[in-house]
Design an enzyme around this catalytic site. Structure first.
Site, PDB file in Angstrom:
ATOM      1  N   ASN A  90     -24.371 -12.857  50.293  1.00 17.35           N
ATOM      2  CA  ASN A  90     -24.880 -12.098  49.058  1.00 17.35           C
ATOM      3  C   ASN A  90     -26.448 -12.592  48.594  1.00 17.35           C
ATOM      4  OD1 ASN A  90     -23.768 -14.342  48.183  1.00 17.35           O
ATOM      5  ND2 ASN A  90     -23.222 -13.580  46.134  1.00 17.35           N
TER       6      ASN A  90
ATOM      7  N   GLU B 154     -18.621 -23.836  46.819  1.00 19.96           N
ATOM      8  CA  GLU B 154     -19.212 -22.879  45.605  1.00 19.96           C
ATOM      9  C   GLU B 154     -18.688 -21.584  45.840  1.00 19.96           C
ATOM     10  OE1 GLU B 154     -21.418 -23.999  43.415  1.00 19.96           O
ATOM     11  OE2 GLU B 154     -21.700 -25.921  44.234  1.00 19.96           O
TER      12      GLU B 154
ATOM     13  N   CYS C 176     -21.902 -14.038  42.728  1.00 21.09           N
ATOM     14  CA  CYS C 176     -20.605 -14.766  42.225  1.00 21.09           C
ATOM     15  C   CYS C 176     -20.488 -14.863  40.716  1.00 21.09           C
ATOM     16  CB  CYS C 176     -20.874 -16.269  42.944  1.00 21.09           C
ATOM     17  SG  CYS C 176     -22.446 -16.960  42.738  1.00 21.09           S
TER      18      CYS C 176
HETATM   19  P1  NAP Z   1     -16.865 -15.237  52.998  1.00 22.61           P
HETATM   20  O1  NAP Z   1     -16.193 -14.504  53.653  1.00 22.61           O
HETATM   21  O2  NAP Z   1     -16.191 -16.521  52.541  1.00 22.61           O
HETATM   22  O3  NAP Z   1     -17.840 -15.796  54.135  1.00 22.61           O
HETATM   23  C1  NAP Z   1     -18.940 -16.960  53.945  1.00 22.61           C
HETATM   24  C2  NAP Z   1     -19.104 -17.679  54.895  1.00 22.61           C
HETATM   25  O4  NAP Z   1     -17.997 -18.322  55.662  1.00 22.61           O
HETATM   26  C3  NAP Z   1     -19.637 -16.846  56.069  1.00 22.61           C
HETATM   27  O5  NAP Z   1     -20.783 -17.381  56.809  1.00 22.61           O
HETATM   28  C4  NAP Z   1     -18.522 -16.558  56.971  1.00 22.61           C
HETATM   29  O6  NAP Z   1     -18.829 -16.442  58.309  1.00 22.61           O
HETATM   30  C5  NAP Z   1     -18.089 -18.270  56.803  1.00 22.61           C
HETATM   31  N1  NAP Z   1     -16.422 -18.198  57.471  1.00 22.61           N
HETATM   32  C6  NAP Z   1     -15.509 -17.111  57.358  1.00 22.61           C
HETATM   33  N2  NAP Z   1     -14.352 -17.542  57.761  1.00 22.61           N
HETATM   34  C7  NAP Z   1     -14.556 -19.071  58.050  1.00 22.61           C
HETATM   35  C8  NAP Z   1     -13.940 -20.130  58.586  1.00 22.61           C
HETATM   36  N3  NAP Z   1     -12.536 -20.109  58.796  1.00 22.61           N
HETATM   37  N4  NAP Z   1     -14.493 -21.630  58.565  1.00 22.61           N
HETATM   38  C9  NAP Z   1     -15.779 -21.738  58.370  1.00 22.61           C
HETATM   39  N5  NAP Z   1     -16.627 -20.627  57.674  1.00 22.61           N
HETATM   40  C10 NAP Z   1     -15.986 -19.331  57.711  1.00 22.61           C
HETATM   41  O7  NAP Z   1     -17.714 -14.986  51.814  1.00 22.61           O
HETATM   42  P2  NAP Z   1     -18.802 -13.740  51.547  1.00 22.61           P
HETATM   43  O8  NAP Z   1     -17.844 -12.546  51.577  1.00 22.61           O
HETATM   44  O9  NAP Z   1     -19.834 -13.809  52.554  1.00 22.61           O
HETATM   45  O10 NAP Z   1     -19.372 -13.780  50.186  1.00 22.61           O
HETATM   46  C11 NAP Z   1     -18.810 -13.544  49.041  1.00 22.61           C
HETATM   47  C12 NAP Z   1     -18.136 -14.579  48.280  1.00 22.61           C
HETATM   48  O11 NAP Z   1     -18.885 -15.750  48.199  1.00 22.61           O
HETATM   49  C13 NAP Z   1     -17.745 -14.230  46.917  1.00 22.61           C
HETATM   50  O12 NAP Z   1     -16.663 -14.894  46.712  1.00 22.61           O
HETATM   51  C14 NAP Z   1     -18.851 -15.050  46.100  1.00 22.61           C
HETATM   52  O13 NAP Z   1     -18.330 -15.162  44.776  1.00 22.61           O
HETATM   53  C15 NAP Z   1     -19.157 -16.176  46.628  1.00 22.61           C
HETATM   54  N6  NAP Z   1     -20.319 -16.953  46.506  1.00 22.61           N
HETATM   55  C16 NAP Z   1     -20.168 -17.841  45.635  1.00 22.61           C
HETATM   56  C17 NAP Z   1     -21.448 -18.467  45.169  1.00 22.61           C
HETATM   57  C18 NAP Z   1     -21.290 -19.630  44.013  1.00 22.61           C
HETATM   58  O14 NAP Z   1     -22.521 -20.431  44.282  1.00 22.61           O
HETATM   59  N7  NAP Z   1     -20.210 -20.099  43.618  1.00 22.61           N
HETATM   60  C19 NAP Z   1     -22.555 -17.685  45.464  1.00 22.61           C
HETATM   61  C20 NAP Z   1     -22.666 -16.725  46.345  1.00 22.61           C
HETATM   62  C21 NAP Z   1     -21.449 -16.315  46.545  1.00 22.61           C
HETATM   63  P3  NAP Z   1     -18.649 -14.894  58.937  1.00 22.61           P
HETATM   64  O15 NAP Z   1     -19.619 -14.018  58.155  1.00 22.61           O
HETATM   65  O16 NAP Z   1     -19.068 -15.200  60.229  1.00 22.61           O
HETATM   66  O17 NAP Z   1     -17.441 -14.579  58.691  1.00 22.61           O
END
Ligand code: NAP
Length: 475
Positions: free
Chosen positions: A153, A249, A283
């Protein structure tokens, strides 16, 4: 022609065995191609970071600072290019893409500044009877190899929140961006290399988290994992990383309280921004609004009116306010959650429909309850539910009735009610007279409860990315 990136390892562009396509979420058009790294390529990246870690630790602070400072300046000169690249891969409206690029300038700049003030402390050794005749102080020791894993995002700024503080504090990095938004991570690596970042200090490998994630986070040569993404993946990383520093995060279902004496115009304006920026894929997106019962009907009417004026469209159109979600599956999930809420008694008063395969209309829900998925889970779509409350204690209890605790907001002109909320809300940050979605990049940022572990913001990330080493002199 769409651009193709190779892996960035040890300062070189390295051909990969496999590549994957990057597509514009709004209409599926091809944006470019990037590597889909395998385990052998991941090993190469970790090895490069491992071999460079001594040079990174020994690089003088002024040099680390200067590289980051130059990168921030060069990025500032290329805001349009980076902003467009962000919008093309993430699907966020172009004005938000440029906004993210501007924030990344600041993140790099704060990192450059913090590189110059990484300091330990002296200890009063003789406070302990056994410490007489000793002089003691701490120095901050870089952890070594840091793996940064980022979500889709905010593909550039969140990469800068990993890379900036890590380089500032003398670490090396392996960065794995989200598979749907990987190009800006390579652009960042290119930019830092142009500014003189030595080989191996930053290595970028795109590739499926499901394929290389476990091996990456559990690798014995990795000293720390800094992850931003979903709770689900965060949990998995935490259990697999072993004995190493992990910061997480994660997500939220952030809420705001509109108290009885609030500046209604301000609250309305900020709630629209908080709820629908990047189609709610933030987020700290505003998902739950609680309005004091006396002014609730006034707020509701005006909020619906304002949400209906939001323009839904192509991310590269300058006047688009809301564009698509990042994947069709996410749009289908959000649509299903709205329908489920309606079947459980909620009322759709604006939007509610999927208007293309990936786009959901800006949606407002009334009559929701705390056990619906649109309120208790993270929607990550353009859906805001509006509820009311009687006393401030009830409003705070509603905000806290969540497994998450990232940020919250309260609109009020009464300082004691504002400070009571700041004290009693269980979140990493409380915004007074603003939505939970407010963030500037030097803030300590992170969540309580299932929203995560540790804090970002260059100064706070550096505290996590270094450890105190105690030095005692026997006088
Ligand atoms: P996501 O599906 O959890 O993916 C995040 C990252 O993790 C991607 O690079 C993904 O790679 C990787 N990943 C997936 N499976 C993994 C595994 N088994 N081991 C290690 N890495 C793995 O999240 P998203 O859909 O990209 O982002 C949305 C989420 O991020 C929301 O829940 C949002 O709230 C959160 N977020 C939090 C913050 C904060 O600062 N608190 C800021 C922004 C977003 P792939 O893309 O290759 O699957």
């Amino acid at each position: 022609m769409p651009e193709r990136y190779d892996l960035f390892i040890n300062g070189d562009w390295v051909k990969a065995n496999n590549y994957m396509e990057v597509r514009l979420p709004f209409d599926g058009s091809l944006v470019g191609e990037v590597p889909s790294a395998n385990l052998a390529e991941m090993e190469m990246a970790i090895d490069a970071a491992w071999r460079a870690r001594k040079a990174a630790r020994e690089m003088p602070a002024h040099k680390r600072s200067s590289i980051l400072y130059q990168a921030s300046q060069k990025l500032n000169e290329r805001l349009d290019e980076f902003g467009k690249a962000i919008s093309l891969e993430s699907g966020k409206p172009i004005k938000e893409g440029r906004g993210e690029a501007s924030r990344a300038v600041q993140t790099l700049l704060f990192s450059a500044e913090e590189a110059k003030r990484i300091e330990g402390e002296t200890l009063q050794m003789d406070a302990h009877p056994g410490g007489e005749g000793r002089f003691g102080f701490t120095i901050r020791h870089p952890r070594g190899v840091i793996v940064g894993i980022t979500p889709f995002n905010f593909p550039l700024n969140l990469a800068c929140h990993k890379v900036g503080p890590a380089i500032a504090s003398g670490n090396t990095v392996v960065l794995k961006p989200a598979s749907v938004t990987p190009r800006t991570a390579y652009m960042l690596a290119e930019l830092l290399a142009e500014c003189g970042l030595p080989a191996g200090f930053l290595n970028v490998i795109s590739g499926g988290g499901g394929e290389i994630g476990d091996a990456l986070v559990s690798h014995e040569k990795v000293n720390m994992v800094t992850f931003t993404g979903s709770c689900e993946v965060g949990h998995r990383i935490h259990t697999r990383a072993g004995i190493k520093m992990v910061t997480l995060e994660l997500g939220s279902n952030s809420g705001a309280i509109i108290d009885k004496d609030a500046d209604m115009e301000l609250a309305l304006r900020r709630c629209v921004i908080g709820g629908y920026t990047h189609s709610g894929q933030v987020c700290i997106s505003l998902q739950r609004v609680f309005v004091q019962a006396d002014s609730a009907s006034d707020f509701r009417d005006q909020f619906i009116e304002k949400v209906r004026t939001l323009k839904v469209g192509h991310p590269l159109d300058e006047d688009t306010d809301v564009s698509s979600l990042v994947r069709e599956a996410d749009a289908k999930r959000v649509e299903q959650w709205i329908q489920e809420a309606v079947s459980e008694g909620a009322e759709v008063v604006a939007g509610g429909q999927r208007c293309s395969s990936t786009t959901i209309e800006p949606t407002v829900l009334f009559k929701t309850s705390a056990d619906m998925r649109v309120t208790k889970d993270e929607v990550f779509g353009p859906v805001v539910s509006v509820d009311d409350y009687g006393s401030l204690d009830q409003a705070i209890a509603k905000i806290n009735d969540s497994r998450f605790g990232l940020q919250a907001g309260i609109f009020t002109r009464d300082i004691s009610r504002a400070l009571k909320a700041a004290r009693d809300i269980e979140c990493g940050g409380v915004m007074i007279n603003d939505v939970p979605t407010f963030r500037v990049d030097q803030m300590p940022y992170g969540g309580m409860k299932e929203s995560g572990l540790g804090r970002e913001g260059p100064r706070y990330a550096i505290a996590e990315m270094t450890e105190p080493k105690m030095v005692v002199v026997n006088l």
